[in-house]
Scaffold this active site. Structure first.
Site, PDB file in Angstrom:
ATOM      1  N   ASP A   1     -12.758 -97.106   1.757  1.00  0.00           N
ATOM      2  CA  ASP A   1     -12.475 -96.412   0.501  1.00  0.00           C
ATOM      3  C   ASP A   1     -13.808 -95.805   0.062  1.00  0.00           C
ATOM      4  O   ASP A   1     -14.714 -96.510  -0.398  1.00  0.00           O
ATOM      5  CB  ASP A   1     -11.931 -97.387  -0.549  1.00  0.00           C
ATOM      6  CG  ASP A   1     -11.644 -96.691  -1.885  1.00  0.00           C
ATOM      7  OD1 ASP A   1     -12.106 -95.550  -2.070  1.00  0.00           O
ATOM      8  OD2 ASP A   1     -10.970 -97.295  -2.737  1.00  0.00           O
TER       9      ASP A   1
ATOM     10  N   PHE B   1      -9.015-102.962  -5.508  1.00  0.00           N
ATOM     11  CA  PHE B   1      -8.988-102.073  -6.664  1.00  0.00           C
ATOM     12  C   PHE B   1      -7.540-102.089  -7.156  1.00  0.00           C
ATOM     13  O   PHE B   1      -6.619-102.303  -6.358  1.00  0.00           O
ATOM     14  CB  PHE B   1      -9.472-100.651  -6.314  1.00  0.00           C
ATOM     15  CG  PHE B   1      -9.449 -99.779  -7.534  1.00  0.00           C
ATOM     16  CD1 PHE B   1     -10.333-100.017  -8.568  1.00  0.00           C
ATOM     17  CD2 PHE B   1      -8.514 -98.774  -7.683  1.00  0.00           C
ATOM     18  CE1 PHE B   1     -10.277 -99.274  -9.740  1.00  0.00           C
ATOM     19  CE2 PHE B   1      -8.463 -98.015  -8.848  1.00  0.00           C
ATOM     20  CZ  PHE B   1      -9.345 -98.264  -9.874  1.00  0.00           C
ATOM     21  N   THR B   2      -7.338-101.876  -8.456  1.00  0.00           N
ATOM     22  CA  THR B   2      -5.991-102.032  -9.052  1.00  0.00           C
ATOM     23  C   THR B   2      -4.917-101.302  -8.244  1.00  0.00           C
ATOM     24  O   THR B   2      -3.924-101.891  -7.822  1.00  0.00           O
ATOM     25  CB  THR B   2      -5.982-101.510 -10.510  1.00  0.00           C
ATOM     26  OG1 THR B   2      -6.544-100.192 -10.524  1.00  0.00           O
ATOM     27  CG2 THR B   2      -6.782-102.415 -11.424  1.00  0.00           C
TER      28      THR B   2
ATOM     29  N   PHE C   1      -2.076-102.411 -17.882  1.00  0.00           N
ATOM     30  CA  PHE C   1      -3.220-101.997 -18.702  1.00  0.00           C
ATOM     31  C   PHE C   1      -3.183-100.522 -19.066  1.00  0.00           C
ATOM     32  O   PHE C   1      -3.768-100.102 -20.042  1.00  0.00           O
ATOM     33  CB  PHE C   1      -4.545-102.322 -17.981  1.00  0.00           C
ATOM     34  CG  PHE C   1      -4.683-101.638 -16.642  1.00  0.00           C
ATOM     35  CD1 PHE C   1      -4.158-102.220 -15.499  1.00  0.00           C
ATOM     36  CD2 PHE C   1      -5.320-100.406 -16.531  1.00  0.00           C
ATOM     37  CE1 PHE C   1      -4.275-101.592 -14.265  1.00  0.00           C
ATOM     38  CE2 PHE C   1      -5.444 -99.776 -15.313  1.00  0.00           C
ATOM     39  CZ  PHE C   1      -4.908-100.362 -14.166  1.00  0.00           C
TER      40      PHE C   1
ATOM     41  N   TYR D   1       0.773 -71.048   0.376  1.00  0.00           N
ATOM     42  CA  TYR D   1       1.500 -72.314   0.503  1.00  0.00           C
ATOM     43  C   TYR D   1       1.085 -73.003   1.801  1.00  0.00           C
ATOM     44  O   TYR D   1       0.811 -74.195   1.823  1.00  0.00           O
ATOM     45  CB  TYR D   1       3.014 -72.061   0.500  1.00  0.00           C
ATOM     46  CG  TYR D   1       3.787 -73.352   0.584  1.00  0.00           C
ATOM     47  CD1 TYR D   1       4.118 -74.053  -0.574  1.00  0.00           C
ATOM     48  CD2 TYR D   1       4.154 -73.898   1.816  1.00  0.00           C
ATOM     49  CE1 TYR D   1       4.792 -75.260  -0.504  1.00  0.00           C
ATOM     50  CE2 TYR D   1       4.832 -75.103   1.890  1.00  0.00           C
ATOM     51  CZ  TYR D   1       5.151 -75.781   0.727  1.00  0.00           C
ATOM     52  OH  TYR D   1       5.816 -76.968   0.803  1.00  0.00           O
TER      53      TYR D   1
ATOM     54  N   LYS E   1     -13.810 -88.666  -8.036  1.00  0.00           N
ATOM     55  CA  LYS E   1     -15.154 -89.260  -8.108  1.00  0.00           C
ATOM     56  C   LYS E   1     -16.034 -88.630  -7.028  1.00  0.00           C
ATOM     57  O   LYS E   1     -17.065 -88.062  -7.313  1.00  0.00           O
ATOM     58  CB  LYS E   1     -15.070 -90.777  -7.884  1.00  0.00           C
ATOM     59  CG  LYS E   1     -14.233 -91.478  -8.930  1.00  0.00           C
ATOM     60  CD  LYS E   1     -14.208 -92.971  -8.731  1.00  0.00           C
ATOM     61  CE  LYS E   1     -13.223 -93.607  -9.681  1.00  0.00           C
ATOM     62  NZ  LYS E   1     -13.767 -94.660 -10.509  1.00  0.00           N
TER      63      LYS E   1
ATOM     64  N   ARG F   1     -11.855-104.404 -17.887  1.00  0.00           N
ATOM     65  CA  ARG F   1     -11.730-104.726 -16.465  1.00  0.00           C
ATOM     66  C   ARG F   1     -11.746-106.243 -16.360  1.00  0.00           C
ATOM     67  O   ARG F   1     -12.768-106.869 -16.145  1.00  0.00           O
ATOM     68  CB  ARG F   1     -12.881-104.120 -15.652  1.00  0.00           C
ATOM     69  CG  ARG F   1     -12.881-102.613 -15.597  1.00  0.00           C
ATOM     70  CD  ARG F   1     -11.957-101.973 -14.584  1.00  0.00           C
ATOM     71  NE  ARG F   1     -10.549-101.913 -14.899  1.00  0.00           N
ATOM     72  CZ  ARG F   1      -9.701-101.038 -14.331  1.00  0.00           C
ATOM     73  NH1 ARG F   1     -10.120-100.140 -13.486  1.00  0.00           N
ATOM     74  NH2 ARG F   1      -8.421-101.068 -14.621  1.00  0.00           N
TER      75      ARG F   1
HETATM   76  N1  F0G Z   1     -10.460 -96.418  -5.126  1.00  0.00           N
HETATM   77  C1  F0G Z   1     -11.444 -96.639  -6.010  1.00  0.00           C
HETATM   78  C2  F0G Z   1     -12.658 -97.398  -5.583  1.00  0.00           C
HETATM   79  C3  F0G Z   1     -11.332 -96.143  -7.316  1.00  0.00           C
HETATM   80  O1  F0G Z   1     -12.316 -96.367  -8.167  1.00  0.00           O
HETATM   81  C4  F0G Z   1     -10.181 -95.417  -7.691  1.00  0.00           C
HETATM   82  C5  F0G Z   1      -9.999 -94.934  -9.042  1.00  0.00           C
HETATM   83  C6  F0G Z   1      -9.180 -95.219  -6.731  1.00  0.00           C
HETATM   84  C7  F0G Z   1      -9.358 -95.728  -5.457  1.00  0.00           C
HETATM   85  C8  F0G Z   1      -7.932 -94.466  -7.054  1.00  0.00           C
HETATM   86  O2  F0G Z   1      -8.216 -93.110  -7.170  1.00  0.00           O
HETATM   87  O3  F0G Z   1      -7.714 -92.564  -9.572  1.00  0.00           O
HETATM   88  O4  F0G Z   1      -7.922 -90.773  -7.836  1.00  0.00           O
HETATM   89  O5  F0G Z   1      -5.977 -92.277  -7.858  1.00  0.00           O
HETATM   90  N2  F0G Z   1     -10.641 -95.358 -10.042  1.00  0.00           N
HETATM   91  C9  F0G Z   1     -10.487 -94.873 -11.400  1.00  0.00           C
HETATM   92  C10 F0G Z   1     -11.355 -95.666 -12.337  1.00  0.00           C
HETATM   93  C11 F0G Z   1      -9.087 -94.790 -11.892  1.00  0.00           C
HETATM   94  O6  F0G Z   1     -11.318 -95.366 -13.541  1.00  0.00           O
HETATM   95  O7  F0G Z   1     -12.094 -96.554 -11.933  1.00  0.00           O
HETATM   96  P1  F0G Z   1      -7.420 -92.127  -8.161  1.00  0.00           P
END
Ligand code: F0G
Length: 482
Positions: free
Chosen positions: A223, A132-133, A455, A80, A266, A389
């Site tokens: 990022d 980013f979303t 989405f 832990y 990623k 997108r």
């Molecule tokens: N920043 C970038 C540039 C991303 O592409 C993503 C995720 C995140 C942050 C958030 O990371 O998913 O681990 O919480 N992109 C995914 C995509 C969801 O399908 O493009 P996460």
């Protein structure tokens, strides 16, 4: 070496790995796909993976691990608190980025949650090359605002510019003058800018932008979720970096920032996330959020097995042969479709090939989600799952009207080391068929529309019986069982 040369034919990308374990795929008959799409509310996020032939939704958490990554899992130290695995992971990241402190998180958006929670106040402004979303949602949830200051040419779909993710320094200066530096919570630069087609940002641009931020005492955040692809482009497209190793470039980039965060779904070919913080005081001030929202400070919601695999994955990210694979396959797909006349985002970036839906289905009004309609049609016509997108991925304006996205795309992600060239050729073939039958595609409308990140789980229906007509035409060419 990053590209194998050929003797008497045009070169194609060659896989620099071999397959050691496989997963069977199946291609459902066309009419069954129509039923599955109806059940999924015409939203590709809601499909079951077993009903999909080519899953190109995302490159997140679906990259192939190497034998060495899997083997490393056996060393995982379950505890832990004080897991040795954590210290190994911290050391590897410090070696790569030159930043001492690591806050572990369960994935990328958790990093965004914590960074926003720490810096954003109601009315604050966050400067980004592009949003980013999830990174935007965390800022706006706290009453902040995002200023997207990517250069205008970054939004030009067809281009041969090598670094479309670059931020416009004049716009940054104007924004600082307008907002006042004190109201700017931080400047976030996104490597491999996701929502404009995985387009890279140059080292020179990051250097100039972060220098500007530092002049005004603005915190700089990278990022690095898509840094692996960005590094490939820095190395292969940026004059002045050609003689540097990937490791050297990664370090030069990290040196520019106060904070480097990443989604390890990623970056590192695994699952998890982390925030590297340069300043000790800032690091300690953010620790509480980890213990409150993620887990203890030595796992942050990640499984130690994944962390152990990631340590090897981070090292593999420093290998040009390994990181070349994604961009080369994407480049092949983009170039072939471009030759066939399909409007594509060019040049090919990292993360995936992007189709310009606004041009393909220009008969569908923006409010009926052209990219959402095209991506649904692509599943019907080939069992291929891409991701919308565009406008569907935006939130509505405060007055309830649609916020029409500046780019309207279908993304065909290339999970790293997963698909072969023949599978890529199949995708090219079906996209071309759909392009030639694009007049049959119609729009969509919401039947269930969540308020935030709609989405992901929203449900839609076609505005007419276009899916039935499209499938009937498809069956004429390929038969019932495809
Ligand atoms: N920043 C970038 C540039 C991303 O592409 C993503 C995720 C995140 C942050 C958030 O990371 O998913 O681990 O919480 N992109 C995914 C995509 C969801 O399908 O493009 P996460």
């Amino acid at each position: 070496m990053s590209q194998i040369k050929f003797y008497n034919r045009e070169p194609v990308p060659v896989e620099m790995h071999k397959v050691k374990i496989v997963q069977k795929l199946s291609l459902l008959p066309a009419k069954e796909r129509l039923e599955k799409m109806k059940n999924a509310g015409f939203n590709t996020f809601m499909l079951h993976n077993g009903d999909i032939f080519m899953d190109m939704l995302t490159d997140s958490g679906v990259n192939a691990m190497s034998d060495n990554m899997q083997a490393a899992m056996l060393h995982a130290d379950d505890a832990y608190a004080g897991s040795e695995t954590f210290y190994r992971m911290n050391d590897k990241l410090t070696e790569i980025f030159g930043i001492k402190h690591l806050l572990p998180t369960h994935q990328g958006r958790a990093c965004e949650h914590i960074i926003a929670q720490h810096f954003v106040k109601p009315g604050s402004c966050v400067i980004m090359n592009y949003h980013f979303t999830t990174s935007k949602a965390h800022v706006t949830r706290l009453g902040g605002r995002v200023e997207e200051l990517v250069k205008d040419e970054g939004l030009v779909v067809k281009s041969d510019l090598p670094f479309k993710g670059n931020i416009d320094l004049d716009k940054v200066k104007a924004c600082i003058a307008k907002e006042g530096a004190d109201n700017i919570a931080y400047m976030r630069l996104e490597a491999g800018t996701n929502l404009i087609g995985g387009q890279p940002i140059s080292y020179e641009n990051m250097k100039a932008a972060t220098e500007l931020a530092k002049e005004y005492g603005i915190v700089t955040v990278l990022d690095a979720s898509l840094l692996q692809d960005n590094l490939y482009f820095n190395k292969t497209r940026e004059e002045g970096l050609k003689d540097k190793s990937i490791r050297e470039i990664a370090r030069m980039i990290a040196d520019l920032f106060d904070i480097v965060y990443f989604s390890a779904r990623k970056f590192g070919f695994g699952r998890g996330g982390g925030i590297m913080v340069r300043d000790e005081e800032m690091f300690h001030a953010m620790e509480d959020y980890i213990t409150m929202f993620e887990g203890f400070l030595t796992y942050g919601g990640m499984s130690v097995k994944e962390m152990e695999a990631l340590i090897v994955g981070f090292e593999e990210t420093m290998d040009l042969d390994i990181i070349s694979q994604g961009p080369q396959f994407i480049n092949h797909c983009v170039k072939e479709l471009d030759k066939l006349g399909v409007p594509m985002v060019t040049p090919g970036g990292g993360l995936g090939a992007h189709i310009d839906a606004r041009q393909v289905v220009d008969h569908i009004p923006a409010e009926q989600y052209p990219a959402g309609s095209l991506v649904a049609a692509l599943y019907l016509c080939g069992g291929i799952r891409g991701m919308e997108r565009g406008t569907l991925s935006e939130e509505r304006n405060p007055d309830g009207t649609e916020h029409i996205a500046s780019v309207e795309m279908v993304r065909l992600a290339f999970p790293r080391r997963v698909f072969t060239l023949s599978q890529t050729e199949y995708v090219i073939d079906r996209v071309k068929w759909l392009y030639d039958h694009r007049h049959l595609i119609g729009g969509l409308r919401f039947v269930h529309e969540p308020k935030t990140l709609r989405f992901f789980t929203g449900r839609l229906e076609p505005v007419s019986d276009w899916p039935e007509k499209l499938i009937a035409e498809y069956i004429k060419d390929f038969g019932e069982d495809q």
